[in-house]
Design an enzyme around this catalytic site. Structure first.
Site, PDB file in Angstrom:
ATOM      1  N   ILE A 141       0.882  -1.164   0.000  1.00 25.50           N
ATOM      2  CA  ILE A 141       0.000   0.000   0.000  1.00 25.50           C
ATOM      3  C   ILE A 141       0.920   1.214   0.000  1.00 25.50           C
ATOM      4  O   ILE A 141       1.847   1.317   0.819  1.00 25.50           O
ATOM      5  CB  ILE A 141      -0.963  -0.005   1.212  1.00 25.50           C
ATOM      6  N   SER A 142       0.725   2.108  -0.954  1.00 25.57           N
ATOM      7  CA  SER A 142       1.618   3.256  -1.115  1.00 25.57           C
ATOM      8  C   SER A 142       1.544   4.191   0.085  1.00 25.57           C
ATOM      9  O   SER A 142       0.547   4.228   0.810  1.00 25.57           O
ATOM     10  CB  SER A 142       1.251   4.038  -2.378  1.00 25.57           C
TER      11      SER A 142
END
Length: 218
Positions: free
Chosen positions: A64-65
């Site tokens: 997840i960025s």
């Protein structure tokens, strides 16, 4: 690092302050990121780190960025309330959920079926009725739903994929990380013109590579 002693309101205020300090200043984007709780998208060992400005591991070897990168990419995309958006690389679903607060319709495509199942179920629990996840090879986009006003790619390609460029409306914008997977990549803003494409380099980033085909079933 987020202070676990903070109450939820203070935690959210700190989260938004961090976003602003990293250059996320669009009030609509900040509002969307305030409404969509990143905690819903981070599970297991890393739940306690959901509000840190850092990428975190998720299932299927993906990430997840970090929130500031999500915010900056969304800001550069300039999503309008009537826009139809394609996201390539659903991952945790966090980016698509943010886009759902800004766009008329969001389609997101992911090569790992497990992530598609989990994110679609999460979208339904959060009542995000304008976002739909598909399993497929994102490098080919979704030709049946094209053209798109906006396209965002959350995995790095060596060049902006031709099929995605073809699915962008005239005047449309695509945000895509470009570069080799083992080197620092550049975030590129592509605008489709009547007679071609305009390319603008925004900032260095690091994303997982955009891979062809479907991932192995987990």
């Amino acid at each position: 690092m987020t202070d676990p002693a903070l109450d939820p309101l203070e935690q959210k205020m700190q989260f938004l302050y961090t976003l602003r300090s990293k250059g996320v200043t669009d009030p609509l984007v900040l509002g969307a990121m305030e409404r969509i709780d990143r905690g819903h998208f981070v599970r297991g060992t890393f739940e306690g780190r959901a509000y840190e400005d850092t990428p975190l591991p998720i299932a299927c070897g993906q990430t997840i960025s970090q929130p500031s990168v999500v915010g900056l990419m969304t800001q550069a995309l300039k999503v309008g309330p009537r826009d139809k958006v394609l996201e390539v690389g659903t991952g945790s679903g966090y980016q698509a959920a943010i886009l759902s607060q800004l766009a008329r319709r969001v389609y997101t495509i992911e090569r790992h079926r497990r992530l598609v199942r989990e994110t679609q179920a999460l979208f339904e629990r959060l009542d995000l009725t304008n976002v739909t996840a598909f399993a497929g090879d994102g490098s080919f986009g979704l030709p049946d739903q094209a053209p798109f006003d906006r396209i965002i790619v959350t995995a790095a390609a060596e060049d902006p994929p031709g099929p995605l460029l073809a699915q962008l409306k005239i005047g449309g914008i695509m945000i895509v990380p470009v570069g080799q997977s083992d080197a620092v990549q550049s975030l590129i803003k592509v605008t489709r013109l009547d007679d071609g494409f305009d390319y603008e380099e925004l900032r260095p980033v690091r994303f997982v590579p955009l891979l062809e085909g479907l991932g192995k079933e987990a």
